[in-house]
Design an enzyme around this catalytic site. Sequence first.
Site, short mmCIF file in Angstrom:
data_model
loop_
_atom_site.label_atom_id
_atom_site.label_comp_id
_atom_site.label_asym_id
_atom_site.label_seq_id
_atom_site.Cartn_x
_atom_site.Cartn_y
_atom_site.Cartn_z
N CYS A 174 0.91 -1.16 -0.01
CA CYS A 174 0.09 0.10 -0.13
C CYS A 174 0.83 1.23 -0.12
CB CYS A 174 -0.83 0.06 1.31
SG CYS A 174 -0.11 -0.48 2.65
N HIS A 589 -1.22 7.51 7.10
CA HIS A 589 -0.86 6.01 7.40
C HIS A 589 -1.91 5.95 8.80
CE1 HIS A 589 1.09 3.50 10.56
NE2 HIS A 589 1.65 2.83 9.68
N HIS A 597 -1.25 0.79 7.59
CA HIS A 597 -1.86 0.66 6.20
C HIS A 597 -1.73 2.28 5.53
CE1 HIS A 597 -4.32 -0.20 2.40
NE2 HIS A 597 -5.18 0.74 3.03
#
Length: 1043
Positions: A174, A589, A597
């Site tokens: 990601c 974040h 993630h």
Amino acid sequence: LTGVQGLFQSSHQQTFLNQLREITGINDIQVLQQALKDSNGNLELAVAFLTAKNAKVPQLEEATYYQTALPGNDRYISVGSQADTNVIDLTGDDKDDLQRAIALSLEESNRAFRETGITDEEQAISRVLEASIAENKASLKRTHPEVWSDSPNPYDRKRQDNCPVGLKNVGNTCWFSAVIQSLFNLLEFRRLVLNFNPPANAQDLPRNQKEHRNLPFMRELRYLFALLVGSKRKYVDPSRAVEILKDAFKSNDSQQQDVSEFTHKLLDWLEDAFQIKAEEERDGEKPKNPMVELFYGRFLAVGVLEGKKFENTEMFGQYPLQVNGFKDLHECLEAAMIEGEIESLHSENSAKSGQEHWFTELPPVLTFELSRFEFNQALGRPEKIHNKLEFPPILYLDRYMHKNREITRIKRDEIKRLKEYLTVLQQRLERYLSYGSGPKRFPLVDVLQYALEFASSKPVCTSPVDDLGASAPASSTLPAQTLPSTVEQQGPSSSDVPSTSPVQRSVIHKPFTQSRIPPDLPMHPAPRHITEEELSVLEGCLHRWRTEVENDTRDLQESISRIHRTIELMYSDKTMVQVPYRLHAVLVHEGQANAGHYWAYIYDHHQNRWMKYNDISVTKSTWEELERDSFGGYRNASAYCLMYINDKEQYLIQEEFNKETGQILVGMDTLPSDLRDYVKEDNKRFEKELEEWDAELAQKAQQEKLLSQIPRAPAPSPAPVQAGEPEYLEQPSRTDISKHLKEDSVQAINKALAEQEDRGPEAIMDMAIKLEYTRLLKLAQEDPPPECDYRLRHAIVYFIQNQAPKKIIERTLLEQFGDHNLSFDERCRNIMKVAQAKLEMIKPDEVNMEEYERWHQDYRNFRETTMFLMVGLEFFQKKSYMEALLYLIYAYQNNKELLSKGPYRGHDEELISHYRRECLLKLNEHAAALFESGDDQEVNNGLIIMNELIVPCLPLLLVDEMEEKDIVAVEDMRNRWCSYLGQEMEPNLQEKLTDFLPKLLDCSTEIKGFNDPPKLPSYSTHELCERYARIMLSLSRTPADGR
């Protein structure tokens, strides 16, 4: 007398206002007076009104919030803390530090409580929960449908219109998606990458390892950008580019990469690749590198080191900023531009050291790296800083430019002077708001008001004996032994004490003075002796002093507001708004320091809207959603990197034009010929997938058609089935509903025959239908207990309760009496034929058959939902939570669809929601226990439960904005797993946890469809009603927390 009454009413009203202020914590006198007026002087109603009006907890802008995961605890604890550097170290054994910390904490809590009426902890927890709930609600409002992983149906992976293309997460990538999408949406950067031509002598390379790596990566990045431009897929696979990157990172593949680390490395590689090309093309001049031109700027460092002045010019790419201790981006920048004592820069004789940074050249793309991680020395691991940090959509950087240094220094000195004066004013105001010398302090205006109320009170005297007499029955006497005494009473017994009036008292001999009856006491505190003249003077003074204090307080508050406003507008003059930078992308974040993630919010400059790029999901967003996710201070999501672009450099975001026609180039037209061919080939492969899928579906449909044409032996049936009959009436072999209705029909026919035995079949049928309808109407109008649901007994009950059209009910009754099961004797057969004849006589325009079928389909869905619920609850009571979950999920989803059409279409939504939620919580606890065991097999089993059952279900809980209990449950489950981040564990467990957590924290992008509902057993109506009643009765005997 009127003046006295007015004074009494005024004093009484002021007392009420003081009580309201104490109860609600609201200090605005106009708000309190309005509430008292609206409630007609009723204190309870006024409190209720103010509480409802003030339900939203005030936000403390100066406060920062952080969250701590406690071992063994599945919740985060949020603590409010002033954003300053005066931190008390409690890790040592110094008791004075502890006492000082407690005193400061109490002082802060008392101040907050005085201002808001709500404790610090309550404010922090409320803000965290509200924001977390709001965030989760917002994150599931999707514009485009989302798919989970690679759906076998290629149409699920097909790009919708011109929706931006997503990037597949190929294993904790990601971080890659967030950065690449941010850069790709910079049109100038996109053009540079797409039009990059490898060096002509590339085959003779590599001259070194760097070139051997950078040029292949550049090739893959071109291919990836081309697919993002022209692919027909909803998302594309970046695996080839990612693999080259991962080889360069000296870390485990499963570890999540840091965004800033990756961005640094990416820009370095691109710079090197373009440098190779630039050196090849240079013609005696120093080569220009477009990456340097785009992303790198310069600043001048001016300072003094040990009394010696110096000046240095330095180049910078990503500009690092500290977050801790600051409330907005300008505060961070001010702190970053000034280091140490800067007074020495303006004087000749100081030996202090310090420096200032001044931008001399700003890059077109300015990236700020927000330092949200710090290393905890005590715990030996990094921790994330969750403090709130605000940043604007337009950032003016004039104050940091070298050309403006003189005016900026003047303004900084002015701001410093204003802040010093502001501190003095705030201290003076605090003396008014926290008056007193003891541990408890109060607003001075309240102290004066309390003194005025005390002075104005009239003493109403009573005594303990009077109180006891008043509480005793009027006809009874007062026994002597009821009087307070420390020793045995000497004297006659209670039976010898004569009756006395309340005024008279018995003579009681006490051996000790402390046991004497205290003198007369007033019922309320009041002055013992005060003359009217003294009271008049005192009231005059207190009123005057109170007015003076109110005026002083108001003047101080207005002065403080004016200074705040002056500071805010200090840089708003025209000369200081000439260097605007617009926010282009925010990289977010969510998680903790060692797991989480990433996703990105990117501004669409042509559509003037924000878009959220979350791996394969690309959705429309808003500034409000960006604020919630990016500012921080709430849960564990915050901005980690900010990308601003020069608002005056339009070429950064300008579309490309055809040089001949002047038209804007879009899509495939923007690609060089080699990339256009590459994308066309990929699109052909995808179109082939679509064609193969269509062919497969067509083949299946053809096979089903051929199978349906094969003649089958007809099932034995006494009579042909009436076309269009409901399924639960036409298939007695599968269900006994027809048999059940047959019994009801026969009873109605027998009653009709008893009343009108000499009438013909048609009259008997009319009477039977009327009797049956009356019976069903009575059932529909009853209010039975939960275990007795009459809707399960008959469709008509369901129809009546949901106000079905009369024609639908009439036709349904005719279907019941025209059913072939009534052909067992002559009388019933005659009535059945009459009913069938009437059905055939109904014209198409009399009954809308589509509507008729919809009503009966809804009833079938209701019965099916009942079965899902019943079987799910039975499994739940057997503690078979895995089996129960799927049934309850389908029960809830089907029931929700039914309830959307009417309140009586389905079952109690809260009940289904409760047991669905409990299933997930039980499974989460079980999975967590398996993970804690440390055994490889059990850990894997626990993660399978999470990945296969819980993670796909979480979005279903978050969709409904009204189900706050569901949202809180999701937070509990997430926090349980996040708490492991603060614990020591084996490396393999840490790796699995790091791999799993992003899925749990970002489950909104992994909505897994439950394609195949569980199999339902076949129940007769009698069995269904009986089993439903049994399970509902057992629930009523079992307390269910939260329902």
